[in-house]
Design an enzyme around this catalytic site. Structure first.
Site, mmCIF file in Angstrom:
data_model
loop_
_atom_site.group_PDB
_atom_site.id
_atom_site.type_symbol
_atom_site.label_atom_id
_atom_site.label_comp_id
_atom_site.label_asym_id
_atom_site.label_seq_id
_atom_site.Cartn_x
_atom_site.Cartn_y
_atom_site.Cartn_z
ATOM 1 N N PHE A 128 0.783 -1.104 0.021
ATOM 2 C CA PHE A 128 -0.048 0.101 0.004
ATOM 3 C C PHE A 128 0.951 1.058 -0.001
ATOM 4 O O PHE A 128 1.879 1.250 0.805
ATOM 5 C CB PHE A 128 -0.900 0.030 1.208
ATOM 6 C CG PHE A 128 -1.827 -0.954 1.254
ATOM 7 C CD1 PHE A 128 -3.268 -0.754 0.810
ATOM 8 C CD2 PHE A 128 -1.930 -2.265 1.975
ATOM 9 C CE1 PHE A 128 -4.326 -1.664 0.563
ATOM 10 C CE2 PHE A 128 -2.965 -2.924 2.104
ATOM 11 C CZ PHE A 128 -4.199 -2.638 1.486
ATOM 12 N N ASP A 129 0.717 2.162 -1.009
ATOM 13 C CA ASP A 129 1.212 3.628 -0.598
ATOM 14 C C ASP A 129 0.336 4.086 0.367
ATOM 15 O O ASP A 129 -0.714 3.458 0.882
ATOM 16 C CB ASP A 129 0.864 4.392 -2.054
ATOM 17 C CG ASP A 129 1.009 5.841 -1.734
ATOM 18 O OD1 ASP A 129 2.303 6.290 -1.352
ATOM 19 O OD2 ASP A 129 0.219 6.742 -1.874
ATOM 20 N N PHE A 130 0.619 5.056 0.963
ATOM 21 C CA PHE A 130 0.314 5.743 2.247
ATOM 22 C C PHE A 130 -0.767 7.102 1.872
ATOM 23 O O PHE A 130 -1.695 6.944 1.860
ATOM 24 C CB PHE A 130 1.135 5.971 3.301
ATOM 25 C CG PHE A 130 0.727 6.059 4.607
ATOM 26 C CD1 PHE A 130 0.115 4.817 5.120
ATOM 27 C CD2 PHE A 130 0.949 7.230 5.337
ATOM 28 C CE1 PHE A 130 -0.565 4.914 6.306
ATOM 29 C CE2 PHE A 130 0.456 7.265 6.824
ATOM 30 C CZ PHE A 130 -0.408 6.393 7.218
ATOM 31 N N ASP A 164 -2.308 5.818 -5.407
ATOM 32 C CA ASP A 164 -2.921 6.727 -6.136
ATOM 33 C C ASP A 164 -2.272 7.620 -7.148
ATOM 34 O O ASP A 164 -2.846 8.590 -7.647
ATOM 35 C CB ASP A 164 -3.153 7.936 -5.168
ATOM 36 C CG ASP A 164 -2.134 8.603 -4.322
ATOM 37 O OD1 ASP A 164 -2.431 9.985 -4.339
ATOM 38 O OD2 ASP A 164 -1.133 8.082 -3.822
#
Length: 214
Positions: free
Chosen positions: A7-9, A163
């Site tokens: 996961f990106d944050f 994103d």
């Protein structure tokens, strides 16, 4: 078979869009005396901060301008930073389903852990790769490969949720399938045309459907 989720944050797990924009505007006013268009700021979303600082404030040591920016973020974090709706439910579901999870972010370890603790989501992640862990950053595959190594997973066993174009390129360069979130800020979407996007999800819980197909 997919068993791991990277996961990106920022912009994926937590909504830091408002605090990032506010801190950038504060920094622009500090050095330039004026603000910049929001669309200009959004184009740097997902990019390592020191890279952005060096470009935006030539002649200013990047660590100095980053310090101004980070201090302002810290001042406004409690007021402006939120979790995206549905994220906690999604994290609970993927952990209950047995997936290995790691954050792979261009944010510092200290501030990432601060937000994880603030929102009570630390327990949903098995590990973390921050900008402090490598000198080679997104879109290079190194952060994603390090995230896989930390949880003992192979590229073909993983998806990366993000994103920004930097997330999509980082993952695809590492041989990892990509999942783009529709709740992103879209100021740098023009760069997505050069990226491989395998899946797009409208809401966090849609990730569960992707995992069945990937």
């Amino acid at each position: 078979m997919i068993n791991t989720i990277l996961f990106d944050f920022d912009g994926t797990i937590i909504n830091t869009n408002d605090v990032i924009i506010e801190a950038w505007q504060y920094t622009y006013k500090h050095y330039l005396g004026h603000e910049m268009p929001v669309e200009h700021i959004e184009k740097s979303f997902g990019e390592p901060l020191l890279v952005s600082m060096e470009r935006e404030f030539p002649g200013v040591p990047p660590l100095e301008s980053a310090g101004i920016y980070r201090n302002r973020q810290a001042e406004k974090a409690e007021e402006l930073v939120k979790l995206f709706p549905g994220v906690v439910e999604m994290l609970m579901a993927v952990k209950e389903a047995g997936y290995k999870t790691s954050v792979v972010t261009s944010r510092t370890r200290e501030t990432t852990l601060y937000y994880m603790n603030q929102f009570g989501i630390t327990q949903y992640f098995d590990d973390l790769v921050s900008c402090d862990d490598t000198t080679i950053h997104k879109p290079n595959p190194e952060p994603a490969l390090m995230g896989l190594d930390k949880v003992n997973a192979k590229p073909e066993e993983a998806v990366m949720v993000g994103d920004s174009p930097y997330d999509m390129l980082c993952a695809s360069n590492a041989g990892v399938k990509t999942v783009l979130v529709e709740w992103r800020a879209k100021g740098n979407d023009d760069k997505l045309k050069d990226c491989r996007v395998d899946f797009i999800i409208e809401t966090p819980m849609d990730l569960l459907n992707v995992l069945k197909k990937a």
